[in-house]
Design a protein around this motif. Structure first.
Motif, PDB file in Angstrom:
ATOM      1  N   LEU A  73      -1.213  16.338  26.092  1.00 53.52           N
ATOM      2  CA  LEU A  73      -0.780  17.785  26.530  1.00 53.52           C
ATOM      3  C   LEU A  73       0.388  17.927  26.835  1.00 53.52           C
ATOM      4  O   LEU A  73       0.758  19.254  26.537  1.00 53.52           O
ATOM      5  CB  LEU A  73      -1.729  17.963  27.699  1.00 53.52           C
ATOM      6  N   SER A  74       1.188  17.179  27.611  1.00 63.04           N
ATOM      7  CA  SER A  74       2.442  17.414  27.919  1.00 63.04           C
ATOM      8  C   SER A  74       3.503  17.576  26.512  1.00 63.04           C
ATOM      9  O   SER A  74       4.279  18.290  26.495  1.00 63.04           O
ATOM     10  CB  SER A  74       3.123  16.292  28.619  1.00 63.04           C
ATOM     11  N   GLN A  75       3.043  16.600  25.611  1.00 65.12           N
ATOM     12  CA  GLN A  75       3.804  16.873  24.193  1.00 65.12           C
ATOM     13  C   GLN A  75       3.665  18.247  23.627  1.00 65.12           C
ATOM     14  O   GLN A  75       4.609  18.884  23.121  1.00 65.12           O
ATOM     15  CB  GLN A  75       3.271  15.853  23.239  1.00 65.12           C
ATOM     16  N   GLN A  76       2.521  18.859  24.086  1.00 64.81           N
ATOM     17  CA  GLN A  76       2.167  20.188  23.317  1.00 64.81           C
ATOM     18  C   GLN A  76       2.950  21.170  23.785  1.00 64.81           C
ATOM     19  O   GLN A  76       3.495  22.150  23.389  1.00 64.81           O
ATOM     20  CB  GLN A  76       0.815  20.626  23.347  1.00 64.81           C
ATOM     21  N   PHE A  77       3.153  21.150  25.224  1.00 64.82           N
ATOM     22  CA  PHE A  77       3.782  21.943  26.042  1.00 64.82           C
ATOM     23  C   PHE A  77       5.325  21.975  25.811  1.00 64.82           C
ATOM     24  O   PHE A  77       6.150  22.802  25.424  1.00 64.82           O
ATOM     25  CB  PHE A  77       3.590  22.018  27.402  1.00 64.82           C
ATOM     26  N   HIS A  80       6.116  23.292  22.296  1.00 59.22           N
ATOM     27  CA  HIS A  80       5.829  24.586  22.141  1.00 59.22           C
ATOM     28  C   HIS A  80       4.599  24.891  20.986  1.00 59.22           C
ATOM     29  O   HIS A  80       4.643  25.587  20.125  1.00 59.22           O
ATOM     30  CB  HIS A  80       7.113  25.546  21.764  1.00 59.22           C
ATOM     31  N   GLN A  81       3.648  24.192  21.146  1.00 59.04           N
ATOM     32  CA  GLN A  81       2.678  24.050  20.084  1.00 59.04           C
ATOM     33  C   GLN A  81       1.466  24.989  20.689  1.00 59.04           C
ATOM     34  O   GLN A  81       0.486  24.897  20.207  1.00 59.04           O
ATOM     35  CB  GLN A  81       2.393  22.673  19.824  1.00 59.04           C
ATOM     36  N   LEU A  82       1.599  25.622  21.889  1.00 56.38           N
ATOM     37  CA  LEU A  82       0.406  26.189  22.305  1.00 56.38           C
ATOM     38  C   LEU A  82       1.034  27.661  22.724  1.00 56.38           C
ATOM     39  O   LEU A  82       2.367  27.904  22.702  1.00 56.38           O
ATOM     40  CB  LEU A  82      -0.074  25.721  23.494  1.00 56.38           C
ATOM     41  N   LEU A 206      -4.282  30.939  27.995  1.00 60.92           N
ATOM     42  CA  LEU A 206      -3.697  29.563  27.303  1.00 60.92           C
ATOM     43  C   LEU A 206      -4.142  29.039  26.010  1.00 60.92           C
ATOM     44  O   LEU A 206      -5.713  28.855  26.200  1.00 60.92           O
ATOM     45  CB  LEU A 206      -3.664  28.417  28.456  1.00 60.92           C
ATOM     46  N   SER A 207      -3.862  29.216  25.063  1.00 60.43           N
ATOM     47  CA  SER A 207      -4.198  28.711  23.656  1.00 60.43           C
ATOM     48  C   SER A 207      -3.646  27.572  22.942  1.00 60.43           C
ATOM     49  O   SER A 207      -2.388  27.401  23.266  1.00 60.43           O
ATOM     50  CB  SER A 207      -4.046  29.899  22.636  1.00 60.43           C
ATOM     51  N   LEU A 208      -4.568  26.693  22.777  1.00 55.36           N
ATOM     52  CA  LEU A 208      -3.920  25.316  22.288  1.00 55.36           C
ATOM     53  C   LEU A 208      -4.950  24.603  21.237  1.00 55.36           C
ATOM     54  O   LEU A 208      -6.104  24.955  21.233  1.00 55.36           O
ATOM     55  CB  LEU A 208      -3.660  24.321  23.729  1.00 55.36           C
ATOM     56  N   THR A 209      -4.716  23.188  20.894  1.00 55.04           N
ATOM     57  CA  THR A 209      -5.284  22.498  20.197  1.00 55.04           C
ATOM     58  C   THR A 209      -5.856  21.430  21.059  1.00 55.04           C
ATOM     59  O   THR A 209      -5.127  20.660  21.740  1.00 55.04           O
ATOM     60  CB  THR A 209      -4.528  21.947  19.067  1.00 55.04           C
ATOM     61  N   HIS A 210      -7.080  21.171  21.054  1.00 53.25           N
ATOM     62  CA  HIS A 210      -7.597  20.006  21.866  1.00 53.25           C
ATOM     63  C   HIS A 210      -7.053  18.866  21.781  1.00 53.25           C
ATOM     64  O   HIS A 210      -6.927  18.441  20.579  1.00 53.25           O
ATOM     65  CB  HIS A 210      -9.223  19.932  21.882  1.00 53.25           C
ATOM     66  N   PRO A 211      -6.410  17.937  22.661  1.00 48.35           N
ATOM     67  CA  PRO A 211      -5.698  16.870  22.219  1.00 48.35           C
ATOM     68  C   PRO A 211      -6.513  15.777  21.461  1.00 48.35           C
ATOM     69  O   PRO A 211      -6.071  14.788  20.995  1.00 48.35           O
ATOM     70  CB  PRO A 211      -5.271  16.377  23.516  1.00 48.35           C
TER      71      PRO A 211
END
Length: 259
Positions: A73-77, A80-82, A206-211
């Motif tokens: 999850l930290s990598q997505q933040f 800037h993948q979310l 918050l919109s993201l891809t489930h890790p």
């Protein structure tokens, strides 16, 4: 008890109340209530932070339930993948929408950052904003005969310290309740006349891809009672149908933003 807005075997998201610290900090040794410890006790397992919200900011706060998921999850933040969506109430009238690309110098804490380089060059900071609604009420403030406010949607592309607060101040429309960068007279008037006794900044979505599963995940956090009362007074109660309303206990709504 905190409102859990999403939980599965890998992660948990809560609606952080204004006034709560995310985790223990030696900068505020007297504080006894923290999001991490409360969630851990509430769900009966350890949690791992992957991002943070400032103490006076409310809204979506995401945590991993293992160190590995926390790392993903930290990598997505970091990459800037979310997408993060905030709502704020600002001083004055704003119209339309635009992108503010305005680099920010790093804000250093006198104690925590005493070994940091004060000469560091400004960092890139980009915020997309859109005016959602305006209001004018017959309440004098400062040299003005009325009080004007705008409800703004904010999508930060970068994540600098106090970026949204500093960017709105740069536009001369500071966020109501911002004691560090805002208008103290406006803050006091908004608190006394409209009950806005907190920083009026809320992390709505918050919109993201489930890790783990790879599925898209959309997390939404409801508005607390201070926001709800303000929305009714300003005639904005129907302008954000996608953002739910919630009830927090009085103890959750600590008045920390105006001190």
């Amino acid at each position: 008890m905190l409102e859990i807005i999403y939980q599965d075997e890998w992660l948990v998201a809560v609606n952080k109340p204004a006034g709560w610290l995310v985790h223990r900090s030696w900068l505020d040794r007297h504080e006894k209530v923290f999001v991490m410890q409360t969630v851990r006790d509430q769900i009966g397992q350890h949690v791992f932070t992957v991002h943070r919200l400032d103490r006076p900011t409310s809204g979506v706060l995401l945590m991993g339930l293992s160190s590995e998921v926390g790392r993903l999850l930290s990598q997505q933040f970091e990459q800037h993948q979310l997408q993060k969506r905030y709502h704020a109430v600002v001083r004055g009238w704003l119209e339309g929408e635009a992108t503010l690309d305005y680099p920010l110098t790093e804000e250093l804490d006198k104690i925590a950052d005493k070994f940091s380089n004060p000469e560091k060059a400004p960092q890139s900071a980009v915020t997309h904003w859109r005016a959602v609604a305006t209001a004018e009420l017959p309440v004098p403030v400062s040299r003005y005969e009325t009080s004007r406010y705008t409800l703004v949607e904010l999508l930060p592309e970068t994540g600098r310290k106090h970026q949204l607060r500093r960017h709105m101040t740069h536009l001369r429309h500071p966020i109501i309740g911002d004691s560090a960068h805002g208008d103290l007279r406006q803050n006091r008037s908004a608190a006394a006349n409209f009950g806005m006794r907190r920083l009026m900044l809320h992390a709505s979505e918050l919109s993201l891809t489930h890790p783990v599963t790879g599925e898209p995940l959309l997390l939404r956090a409801g508005l607390d009672s201070i926001w709800q009362e303000m929305m009714v007074q300003f005639g904005w109660q129907d302008v954000l149908p996608e953002v739910p309303r919630v009830e927090f206990t009085a103890a959750s709504l600590q008045d920390s933003s105006l001190t």
